[in-house]
Motif scaffolding. Structure first.
Motif, PDB file in Angstrom:
ATOM      1  N   GLY A 151      48.408  -4.007  31.631  1.00 49.06           N
ATOM      2  CA  GLY A 151      47.748  -3.246  32.671  1.00 49.06           C
ATOM      3  C   GLY A 151      46.251  -3.511  32.656  1.00 49.06           C
ATOM      4  N   VAL A 152      45.496  -2.612  33.255  1.00 47.65           N
ATOM      5  CA  VAL A 152      44.036  -2.750  33.243  1.00 47.65           C
ATOM      6  C   VAL A 152      43.410  -1.888  32.158  1.00 47.65           C
ATOM      7  CG1 VAL A 152      43.951  -3.347  35.683  1.00 47.65           C
ATOM      8  CG2 VAL A 152      43.725  -0.949  35.001  1.00 47.65           C
ATOM      9  N   LEU A 158      46.567   2.102  22.499  1.00 46.15           N
ATOM     10  CA  LEU A 158      45.410   1.639  21.726  1.00 46.15           C
ATOM     11  C   LEU A 158      45.236   0.132  21.868  1.00 46.15           C
ATOM     12  CD1 LEU A 158      43.124   2.167  19.736  1.00 46.15           C
ATOM     13  CD2 LEU A 158      44.786   1.921  17.874  1.00 46.15           C
ATOM     14  N   ILE A 159      46.324  -0.597  21.864  1.00 50.01           N
ATOM     15  CA  ILE A 159      46.243  -2.051  22.055  1.00 50.01           C
ATOM     16  C   ILE A 159      45.678  -2.365  23.438  1.00 50.01           C
ATOM     17  CG2 ILE A 159      47.624  -4.157  22.238  1.00 50.01           C
ATOM     18  CD1 ILE A 159      49.549  -2.857  20.176  1.00 50.01           C
ATOM     19  N   ARG A 213      48.077   1.241  33.910  1.00 55.24           N
ATOM     20  CA  ARG A 213      47.322   1.629  32.713  1.00 55.24           C
ATOM     21  C   ARG A 213      47.759   0.857  31.479  1.00 55.24           C
ATOM     22  NH1 ARG A 213      44.331   6.548  33.196  1.00 55.24           N
ATOM     23  NH2 ARG A 213      44.820   7.565  35.170  1.00 55.24           N
ATOM     24  N   LEU A 214      49.078   0.715  31.290  1.00 60.42           N
ATOM     25  CA  LEU A 214      49.597   0.190  30.024  1.00 60.42           C
ATOM     26  C   LEU A 214      50.524  -1.000  30.192  1.00 60.42           C
ATOM     27  CD1 LEU A 214      50.408   3.541  28.163  1.00 60.42           C
ATOM     28  CD2 LEU A 214      48.270   2.263  28.198  1.00 60.42           C
ATOM     29  N   GLY A 215      50.665  -1.526  31.394  1.00 62.14           N
ATOM     30  CA  GLY A 215      51.525  -2.675  31.587  1.00 62.14           C
ATOM     31  C   GLY A 215      53.000  -2.314  31.570  1.00 62.14           C
ATOM     32  N   ILE A 238      54.078   4.798  22.430  1.00 63.40           N
ATOM     33  CA  ILE A 238      53.156   4.897  23.566  1.00 63.40           C
ATOM     34  C   ILE A 238      51.713   4.977  23.076  1.00 63.40           C
ATOM     35  CG2 ILE A 238      52.403   6.420  25.437  1.00 63.40           C
ATOM     36  CD1 ILE A 238      55.363   7.115  25.885  1.00 63.40           C
ATOM     37  N   VAL A 239      51.472   5.828  22.075  1.00 64.69           N
ATOM     38  CA  VAL A 239      50.118   5.975  21.537  1.00 64.69           C
ATOM     39  C   VAL A 239      49.618   4.643  20.977  1.00 64.69           C
ATOM     40  CG1 VAL A 239      48.708   7.148  19.803  1.00 64.69           C
ATOM     41  CG2 VAL A 239      50.460   8.427  21.049  1.00 64.69           C
TER      42      VAL A 239
END
Length: 729
Positions: free
Chosen positions: A612-613, A380-381, A650-652, A375-376
């Protein structure tokens, strides 16, 4: 043995080669991404002709544009008139024909409410959001965008920005229809361009992804290197005496308490010297017993929103920042030392034997922690795919990176060997680090809940909304306090109702009353209607399993039901207030706005499936591209008030999948401990907290705040610490 060592050497060498390749490729990719940035458009100029040709940047005075009545057009742009009924009819529209594959608009974004709809060749402009049910004045589906972007407002007014609104591979001549709502006096449309967009870009996030892969390959090659150090065995006897052990533990605890009191005085009085001195004392105690630092951080978590640590005469620092950075330093120091596995006594204490830390080696590589590392890394990506990289990087640091480091700190510094084979009651002994962490965490929540009750009685620092007074303690919103107490109340209630020792049950019962009272007075709908019912349901189910397993009477389960009944009874006088009268009214108020928010967030998630955005970019993307006209009253929402949509936007989808794996593994592990573990009551409390958080998070935040994310890490860690202690290290 030599053969295994050879295999490890070859594997590590291969990983290092692959890591170097990924690293070099990532650096090259980022260099090319920076080198191939698109050139800025030239200033718009007036063009002749009835059709805009390809590759032009036209001013709004160009002959191709046909306006409805009332527009004021000049060199600065086009400004629509104010309609008779601006909430029911558009301010104006204009049409034009153009040739080319791409269409761009120069829009003036700023601190004002207005929006536009765009169709090209009778279809929605395909580079803008198309939200089902959100149509233009003619009832047509159209591309949609608002002009509301307060961060873009300047001293000179709204700031112009080029927006890519349509792409058509075939190109050719097409007609665009643009309908503008409100926005009069702002000159919202400043230019039109038909410049062809690049078909390929060196996206920075791909380069960052390659560097992340390189980092993990380097780490894997280092961890799989053959060890040349001989492990030292611990003899069956313990060299140090019980007296030395007890004195050492009590001394470290006393120094830590003194440090906390001194630091607290410095924080409240805004004096840097006592604050710095208190932190130094706490650090000294943590050198003696590293888990004390993490316990202090958990105790201070609910204070982070309002208070900072004034450690220098000219600067204060965030509680969580100091907690995580200090804990990381202690973790590094601790790994350089060798300590007694029973209570973590330093090697230099007379009589202490040497050994590796008790939990770290096993907990660090639990699946839940590996998922958290994923997740971390993915967060970052996603940062480098975000439109606002600065705020995305900040959230990655304070939410995702901090949580990953906190997991590492817990895995490295917390001891659990001393509870190996022990009874449940020993979890709360002075020598046990897990009990220390839980006690500090619940103590901090109880203190904050007590402050909230005092504020309610004194009528201070309350939020008056919809006919009720809502407590918030040190948080900015009552909902934030409720989100935190959801987690702690579940554990405190489990210990109070099902704990084995009556003295401990009385203690945790008092803590539960204080926390529960404050939680009720937040009047959080998510807690009262979803979180608490889920919490009590899990306690009932898990309590049945535990009591049956232990051969105890199940009358305690009726106490759980009684707690729920008392909570419902306490809320009865407030059912006639505005806050609860319109609970199921989705045609207005909070329910109506929430439904529109979810519509927008769902479309945002569909439009950004992979990444995500980006972290902390929901606010900017939502209010500029997805804020529906019907929901304009609440434009500044920074999350979609649903944890599934929150992770996705947030993260797709990969981020959402990792979150589901993380939560699912936690739930499975905790349920396993409830059924078979040596500390089932604590595990049940943690499982009830997990259920309450996910239930409440269906209509509110669940993770993207520093304190909440650290608690997620704590839940994950505690769910595995017992298993590690049973297996040994």
């Amino acid at each position: 043995m030599h053969r295994i060592t050879g295999v490890l050497v070859v594997a590590a060498s291969s990983w290092r080669v692959l890591a170097a390749s990924c690293g070099l490729l990532g650096i090259l990719w980022l260099w090319l991404a920076n080198l191939t940035q698109p050139a800025p458009f030239p200033s718009p100029t007036t063009t002749a002709g009835a059709v805009l040709p390809s590759e032009v940047v036209a001013s709004m005075e160009s002959a191709a544009f046909h306006y409805s009545t009332g527009w004021q057009v000049g060199g600065r742009g086009a400004d629509p008139p104010e309609p008779a009924n601006p909430w029911q009819e558009p301010s104006g529209s204009f049409t034009f024909r153009f040739v080319g594959r791409d269409l761009w608009l120069l829009l003036a974004e700023g601190d004002y409410w207005g929006y536009l709809y765009i169709t090209v060749a009778g279809a929605p402009a395909n580079r803008l959001p198309v939200i089902p049910g959100n149509t233009n004045s003619r009832g047509e589906r159209a591309g949609y965008r608002t002009f509301y972007a307060p961060e873009a407002q300047t001293a000179d007014g709204p700031a112009p920005r080029w927006v890519h609104v349509h792409h058509n591979v075939a190109g050719g001549e097409q007609e665009a229809v643009i309908e503008v709502w409100r926005s009069w006096g702002q000159t919202p449309v400043r230019g039109v361009a038909t410049v062809t967009a690049s078909t390929f870009r060196f996206e920075p996030w791909i380069g960052v992804a390659l560097l992340v892969v390189a980092f993990w390959l380097v780490l894997a090659s280092w961890l799989h290197r053959p060890s040349s150090r001989a492990q030292r065995e611990i003899g069956p006897g313990r060299a140090h005496t019980r007296d030395v052990e007890a004195v050492w533990l009590w001394a470290s605890l006393a120094i830590a308490v003194l440090g906390l009191l001194l630091a607290g005085f410095g924080v409240v009085s805004h004096r840097w010297l006592p604050a710095a001195g208190g932190v130094m004392l706490l650090g000294l105690a943590s050198l003696m017993r590293p888990a004390l630092w993490s316990a202090a951080l958990l105790l201070a978590l609910p204070f982070y929103f309002q208070y900072n640590l004034p450690l220098l005469p000219w600067r204060s620092f965030g509680l969580i920042d100091i907690g995580v950075l200090g804990g990381l330093g202690l973790a590094i120091y601790d790994r350089m030392q060798q300590r007694d596995p029973q209570v973590g006594l330093p090697y230099w204490l007379p009589g202490a034997e040497t050994a590796s830390p008790a939990i770290g080696g096993r907990i660090a590589w639990q699946p839940a922690n590996l998922i958290l590392a994923g997740i971390v890394s993915w967060a970052l990506i996603a940062v480098f795919a975000a439109e606002h990289i600065g705020v995305a990087l900040r959230e990655w640091r304070v939410v995702f990176l901090a949580s990953g480091l906190f997991a590492l700190i817990l895995a490295t510094t917390v001891r659990a060997t001393n509870i190996k084979g022990a009874s449940t009651a020993s979890l709360w002994s002075i020598a046990d680090d897990v009990g220390l962490l839980v006690s500090a965490w619940l103590a901090g929540a109880t203190i904050v809940a007590g402050v909230a009750l005092w504020q309610y009685a004194a009528g201070a620092n309350l939020i008056t909304a919809e006919g009720v007074w809502r407590v918030r303690a040190f948080y900015g919103s009552p909902n934030n306090l409720a989100l935190y107490l959801d987690r702690t109340l579940a554990v405190a209630l489990a210990l109070a109702l099902l704990g084995p020792a009556w003295r401990q049950r009385i203690f945790w019962g008092a803590a539960s009353l204080i926390q529960g009272g404050a939680l009720l007075l937040t009047f959080s709908k998510g807690s009262l209607l979803l979180g608490l019912p889920a919490l009590l349901a899990v306690l009932w189910l898990g309590g049945w399993v535990i009591l049956k397993r232990q051969g105890r009477s199940r009358w305690l389960l009726w106490v759980v039901a009684g707690v729920g009944a008392l909570a419902a009874l306490a809320m009865t006088p407030f059912l006639t207030t505005e806050r609860f009268q319109r609970l199921l009214d989705f045609s207005q108020g909070t329910g109506f706005l929430r439904l529109n928010l979810w519509r927008s967030a769902w479309q945002m998630a569909l439009d950004h499936p992979l990444l995500g955005v980006g972290p902390d970019n929901f606010l900017y993307t939502y209010r500029t591209g997805y804020l529906l006209p019907a929901a304009w009253q609440e434009p500044n929402l920074n999350h979609p008030h649903n944890w599934l949509l929150d992770w996705w936007t947030r993260l797709g989808l990969p981020g959402l999948a990792l979150a589901l794996l993380w939560f699912g593994f936690m739930a499975w592990r905790l349920w396993h401990e409830v059924r078979l573990g040596s500390h089932p009551v604590l595990s049940l409390g943690l499982l009830a907290a997990l259920a309450a958080v996910l239930a409440h998070g269906l209509i509110d935040a669940s993770f993207a705040l520093p304190d909440l994310m650290l608690v997620w890490v704590l839940l994950s860690f505690l769910g595995h610490s017992e298993e590690s202690s049973r297996r040994g290290t």
